[in-house]
Design a protein around this motif. Structure first.
Motif, short mmCIF file in Angstrom:
data_model
loop_
_atom_site.label_atom_id
_atom_site.label_comp_id
_atom_site.label_asym_id
_atom_site.label_seq_id
_atom_site.Cartn_x
_atom_site.Cartn_y
_atom_site.Cartn_z
N SER A 1 -11.50 -71.04 30.08
CA SER A 1 -12.05 -72.07 30.96
C SER A 1 -11.83 -71.69 32.42
N ARG A 2 -12.36 -72.48 33.31
CA ARG A 2 -12.22 -72.24 34.74
C ARG A 2 -10.74 -72.23 35.15
N LYS A 3 -9.93 -73.05 34.50
CA LYS A 3 -8.50 -73.12 34.82
C LYS A 3 -7.67 -72.16 33.98
N ALA A 4 -8.35 -71.15 33.43
CA ALA A 4 -7.68 -70.06 32.70
C ALA A 4 -7.02 -70.54 31.41
N LYS A 5 -7.54 -71.60 30.82
CA LYS A 5 -7.04 -72.02 29.52
C LYS A 5 -7.87 -71.35 28.44
N GLU A 6 -7.19 -70.74 27.47
CA GLU A 6 -7.91 -69.98 26.44
C GLU A 6 -8.40 -70.91 25.33
N TYR A 7 -9.68 -70.72 24.92
CA TYR A 7 -10.29 -71.54 23.88
C TYR A 7 -10.84 -70.68 22.73
N THR A 8 -10.26 -69.48 22.57
CA THR A 8 -10.74 -68.59 21.51
C THR A 8 -10.58 -69.24 20.14
N HIS A 9 -9.54 -70.04 19.95
CA HIS A 9 -9.32 -70.70 18.67
C HIS A 9 -10.42 -71.69 18.34
N LEU A 10 -11.11 -72.22 19.37
CA LEU A 10 -12.20 -73.16 19.13
C LEU A 10 -13.55 -72.46 18.95
N TYR A 11 -13.84 -71.52 19.83
CA TYR A 11 -15.18 -70.95 19.86
C TYR A 11 -15.32 -69.64 19.09
N GLY A 12 -14.20 -69.09 18.62
CA GLY A 12 -14.28 -67.97 17.70
C GLY A 12 -13.83 -66.63 18.26
N GLU A 13 -13.02 -65.91 17.47
CA GLU A 13 -12.55 -64.58 17.86
C GLU A 13 -13.45 -63.49 17.33
N THR A 14 -14.10 -63.72 16.19
CA THR A 14 -15.03 -62.73 15.61
C THR A 14 -16.34 -63.42 15.28
N GLN A 15 -17.32 -62.63 14.89
CA GLN A 15 -18.64 -63.18 14.59
C GLN A 15 -18.72 -63.83 13.21
N THR A 16 -17.58 -64.04 12.60
CA THR A 16 -17.55 -64.72 11.31
C THR A 16 -16.84 -66.07 11.40
N GLU A 17 -16.48 -66.49 12.62
CA GLU A 17 -15.72 -67.73 12.76
C GLU A 17 -16.02 -68.38 14.08
N GLY A 18 -15.50 -69.60 14.24
CA GLY A 18 -15.61 -70.30 15.52
C GLY A 18 -16.89 -71.10 15.66
N ALA A 19 -16.88 -72.02 16.64
CA ALA A 19 -18.01 -72.92 16.84
C ALA A 19 -19.20 -72.25 17.53
N ILE A 20 -18.98 -71.08 18.18
CA ILE A 20 -20.08 -70.35 18.82
C ILE A 20 -20.18 -68.92 18.31
N ALA A 21 -19.06 -68.21 18.22
CA ALA A 21 -19.08 -66.78 17.90
C ALA A 21 -19.79 -66.49 16.59
N ARG A 22 -19.64 -67.38 15.61
CA ARG A 22 -20.25 -67.13 14.30
C ARG A 22 -21.79 -67.11 14.35
N PHE A 23 -22.36 -67.64 15.43
CA PHE A 23 -23.82 -67.71 15.54
C PHE A 23 -24.40 -66.65 16.48
N THR A 24 -23.57 -65.69 16.91
CA THR A 24 -24.02 -64.72 17.91
C THR A 24 -24.50 -63.41 17.31
N GLY A 25 -24.74 -63.38 16.01
CA GLY A 25 -25.15 -62.13 15.37
C GLY A 25 -26.40 -61.53 15.96
N SER A 26 -27.34 -62.39 16.38
CA SER A 26 -28.61 -61.89 16.95
C SER A 26 -28.67 -62.07 18.46
N ALA A 27 -27.55 -62.42 19.08
CA ALA A 27 -27.58 -62.76 20.51
C ALA A 27 -27.60 -61.54 21.41
N PHE A 28 -27.01 -60.42 20.98
CA PHE A 28 -26.85 -59.27 21.87
C PHE A 28 -27.77 -58.12 21.47
N ASN A 29 -28.29 -57.48 22.50
CA ASN A 29 -29.07 -56.27 22.28
C ASN A 29 -28.21 -55.24 21.53
N ARG A 30 -28.82 -54.46 20.64
CA ARG A 30 -28.05 -53.51 19.82
C ARG A 30 -27.32 -52.46 20.65
#
Length: 925
Positions: free
Chosen positions: A308-337
């Motif tokens: 966050s802006r105040k340097a609080k880490e939210y990896t546990h919420l939004y996901g550490e890998t592309q198989t978990e989290g509220a956002i990371a799990r949906f990023t499989g097609s988000a990035f150019n190869r």
């Protein structure tokens, strides 16, 4: 961070050769001297020099403390800095302690009766009446009370490292049971002065007159730059302990998996033209300012980190890998190869997939947790809106222009709809285009706009004119100017301590809003105003109202003020004032928004004082009826402004409309039947019913906020989320995105606002009817409500108006044979003898209707009366009119004639309903 992790991450961390200084040395040699210097306009140096300026004295105080630390303790200054710069220490958890909770702990520690003067002063610390000194400054108030009953009169022996250890335990403690013993230990081992500064550290509100940049510059030349790219106080202290060591340029940029301090938007300029000038006279970009949480995403090709802006880490919420989290799990097609590593800057917001719209910021954490538990559910979900890219495949991009970074972003990232999306922008060149976009965001109750310069670089932890925010509260072109009566006050804190710094304003109930048993003068809470007051304004208010303020006892407030929340008393003021002793303020606001915190059901968004109206009496301020009329006028004004814009485009002369101040003129009485904006004085009609209003009303044209206010005023409960109550009535009249989503899901009925208005007019809950009341119906509902009307679509449950009756009659096909038979039966002697039937009550009446009233005419003729086409009829007995104006016109026309009665059309309606001819005196106009 464990000791093993610390040793691995900081192998070259400095080691102190001696024990840390005593805690009291902090306030004796640093905090107190800095605070004292803050008050001075000219400085006196530590060696008696009188030619030093305050900022030079400040630097001298800090330099001396750091030099002493290096000499007496060592090169590891982190233990001291995490107390000095407590709001920048990300390694310690929050204490979950605010002023009132600390006050309650101290009351128990010192064994004070909470109802005593001192006990009340600690708990109700803003109230100057419970204590004559230091109102608004909680730490100083604590000092005044602690020094009466100290356990130590001299500074204690606790060291800085010991205090840090105790604060770690305090932050880890949960609840009073674990935190109270620690506070007792602090109280036993510290004097009053030490405890005062300790409380400020816990509250993370030091205010010693020196920023973190001043301390960083005194510690190391590169300290501020390193903090901007790392957000780590620990790293600043441990990586830069040697003043002779300098960072290389390539290490001053942001790095992957290390939180940085993001660029911030500059505050709004005085006017739009200045904002355009700040953009350099070239094209700029307009982005919507989102109501969410600033978030940076780091991805190294395998793992994510979210900050966050105040340097609080939210990896546990939004996901550490592309198989978990509220956002990371949906990023499989988000990035150019070809993307190997990337850092994105954006805003995390909450999205409602059913309504397909943004939800308020307060629901973000809950939405992330729900998405983790049910990734593909239809509940609220987090959505990451990306507006910048700062790192790509090992290269830092902060020195590239915004337009170049945007090109890189669009090549590297693809939208994952409603999960991760690139935030759109609108190119513009003029102030008028900013105004147009601002109107759009105001209409959608959004945060505002951010204006960006495309050729600008990214500046870490900085506000400059390359990004400028434009929010509705800064505007002078929008909103209403309202004359409001102050009915309550709130004690201030900090620099505004010991005074009433903000005020509760109310709307006076009038007309049908006043219920039987209400006091003659009654106010509903409407808004809280605290901005725009000057020192002279406060002095004037204090002078005019001195001695008239009364304490508000919870649950025992004055009967003329009604707050929201029932016994919970939302937005309860500290004090109240009788209306006749109060004052009127002119308030400027950006817009009106719905709110459960105020009794009116709505409030002002971004209210600000414009003027104190000493020339206005208390009873000339805004009333409920004033406000609802104003809202209708605002809608019309908006349409007029659109037309005006079209005229301006055609180069016609623009006519500026004079600004009107609401609440200053007398309110005309209501005439005739109640309108949909009035509330009858009966038992709450919608009690036990809940509603979700999805749009305004097309016919009659009524804003959404006004519909909600009507419902709440008649006992209904308003929700802002479709899932809060599955039995709530969905109210809508336009094919908006939300309504289209409900139709598509086909799981709920949608009722038109006209049903609400008709229910209020008839004073009971009407059954639904196709077309008139239903915008969308489930198959079973559609079949059921067909039984509520006849074959001609005439309602079985309510009276129909003239226009509707005309439509019904136009749709009827009745044969001439039936028509003549009806007339024959109507005038037969056998029927005439049955005079008690309602069909013959007007048999001795000859009635003239000066205006077209189809239904009353039919009633008169059906009930044996005759309708005259002219006023010259000798046997004329009655003139039936709509209202007072029609009556006056009729009397002027027939001044020479003998007219028995000029009556309201309600005489006809009520006589038919009562099945007898009613006394005309009750209906004379």
């Amino acid at each position: 961070m464990s000791e093993d992790e610390i040793a691995t991450k900081f192998p070259n961390r400095p080691q102190n050769h001696s024990e840390t200084l005593k805690f009291h040395e902090l306030y004796l040699t640093l905090f107190d001297p800095l605070a004292e210097n803050k008050k001075k306009k000219t400085g006196i140096g530590l060696r008696g020099r009188k030619d030093l300026k305050p900022h030079e004295v400040r630097r001298q105080i800090i330099d001396n403390f750091i030099a002493r630390w290096r000499n007496e303790v060592g090169n590891d200054i982190f233990p001291a800095f995490r107390l000095i710069l407590c709001d920048k220490d990300r390694d310690r958890n929050v204490y979950n302690l605010k002023e009132q909770k600390i006050g309650k702990l101290l009351v128990k520690v010192m064994k004070i009766d909470r109802k005593s003067e001192d006990g009340s002063a600690l708990i109700h610390w803003k109230n100057p009446r419970s204590w004559q000194k230091n109102a608004g400054d909680f730490a100083l108030r604590c000092y005044d009370i602690i020094k009466k009953r100290p356990m130590r009169t001299t500074p204690g022996d606790l060291t800085i490292s010991q205090v840090n250890a105790m604060l770690d335990r305090l932050a880890q403690g949960s609840g009073e049971e674990q935190q109270l013993p620690i506070m007792e230990q602090f109280y036993n081992e510290m004097c009053a002065e030490e405890l005062t500064w300790l409380i400020r550290i816990i509250l993370r509100a030091m205010k010693v007159g020196a920023t973190e940049k001043t301390f960083f510059d005194a510690w190391h030349p590169d300290a501020d730059a390193l903090y901007n790219v790392s957000s780590s106080l620990r790293r600043v202290c441990w990586d830069l302990w040697d003043p002779n060591f300098r960072l290389q340029d390539d290490t001053k940029g942001i790095t992957l998996m290390s939180c940085f301090q993001p660029q911030l938007a500059q505050f709004q300029k005085k006017n739009m033209e200045d904002t355009v000038k700040a953009m350099g006279g070239t094209e700029f970009w307009i982005e919507e300012k989102l109501d969410g949480e600033r978030m940076q995403m780091h991805f190294d090709g395998r793992n994510f980190e979210w900050w966050s802006r105040k340097a609080k880490e939210y990896t546990h919420l939004y996901g550490e890998t592309q198989t978990e989290g509220a956002i990371a799990r949906f990023t499989g097609s988000a990035f150019n190869r070809n993307v190997k590593s990337i850092i994105l800057d954006g805003e995390m917001i909450t999205w409602d997939p059913v309504m397909d719209t943004i939800v308020g910021f307060g629901t973000l954490k809950t939405a992330a947790i729900e998405t983790n538990n049910n990734p593909h559910g239809q509940g609220h979900r987090p959505l990451f809106r990306v507006f910048d890219i700062l790192y790509l495949n090992g290269k830092c991009l902060v020195d590239y222009s915004l337009s170049d970074r945007r090109k890189a972003l669009e090549r590297a990232v693809k939208d994952v709809p409603r999960r991760l999306e690139i935030h759109p922008y609108t190119p513009a060149n003029t102030a008028r285009e900013i105004e147009s976009e601002l109107r759009k965001v105001i209409a959608s109750a959004s945060e505002g706009l951010v204006i960006k310069k495309p050729e600008s670089a990214y500046r870490l932890n900085d506000r400059n004119d390359s990004w400028i925010k434009v929010k509705p509260e800064y505007m002078t072109e929008f909103g209403e100017s309202l004359d409001l009566l102050v009915i309550g006050g709130y004690w201030g804190q900090g620099s505004r301590g010991n005074i009433l710094a903000s005020y509760l304003c109310g709307l006076r109930l009038d007309g049908n809003y006043l219920k039987p048993g209400d006091p003659k003068v009654k106010y509903w809470s409407f808004c809280k105003v605290g901005g725009g007051f000057t020192a002279n304004d406060y002095k004037l208010i204090e002078h005019n109202t001195h001695g008239h303020w009364k304490d508000w006892a919870p649950g025992k407030g004055p009967d003329f003020i009604e707050l929201a929340g029932g016994p919970r008393e939302y937005e309860r003021p500290n004090v109240w004032i009788p209306p006749e002793k109060s004052f009127v303020i002119e308030v400027k606001a950006a817009q009106v928004s719905n709110s459960d915190q105020f009794r009116t059901g709505f409030t002002l968004r971004f209210p600000r004082l414009k003027n104190i109206r000493s020339d206005k009496s208390w009873d000339s301020a805004l009333t409920i009826s004033d406000f609802l009329r104003l809202k209708n006028e605002a809608v019309e004004a908006e349409e007029e402004k659109k037309l005006e814009l079209e005229i301006r485009k055609g180069r016609a002369k623009r006519i500026k409309k004079e600004l009107k101040v609401a609440g200053g003129d007398a309110v005309p009485e209501f005439v005739g039947e109640p309108t949909p904006t009035q509330v009858d004085d009966v038992k709450p009609l919608f009690e036990g019913h809940s509603f979700f209003v999805m749009s305004d009303s097309i016919s009659p044209k009524t804003p959404k906020a006004e519909i909600e206010a009507l419902i709440k005023a008649n006992g209904g409960k308003i929700y802002q989320n479709i899932r809060e109550d599955p039995k709530a009535h969905l109210i809508g009249d336009r094919n908006t995105v939300k309504i289209a989503a409900v139709k598509k899901a086909n799981q709920r009925d949608i009722i038109r606002p006209h049903w609400v208005f008709d229910c209020l007019q008839h004073r009971y809950i009407l059954p639904l009817e196709p077309d008139r009341y239903v915008l969308h119906a489930l198959p079973e509902t559609a079949e059921e409500i067909q039984h509520n009307i006849d074959e001609f679509a005439d309602s079985y449950a309510r009276n129909v108006e003239v226009d509707e009756l005309k439509q019904i009659l136009d749709g009827m096909t009745v044969s001439d044979e039936k028509s003549s038979l009806s007339q024959e039966v109507m005038h037969s002697e056998e029927i005439k003898e049955m005079g008690e039937l309602p069909g013959l009550i007007f048999r001795d009446s000859m009635v003239y209707f000066p205006t077209d009233m189809c239904l009353p005419k039919i009633m008169v003729e059906f009930a044996g009366g005759k309708v005259s086409e002219t006023l010259e009829e000798d046997t004329l007995t009655h003139i039936v009119v709509h209202g007072v104006e029609d009556a006056e016109r009729a009397r002027k026309k027939v001044a020479e004639c003998k007219i028995p009665r000029v009556v309201s059309e309600m005489w006809v309606r009520e006589s038919v309903k009562a099945k007898t001819l009613l006394d005309e005196d009750r209906f004379v106009i």
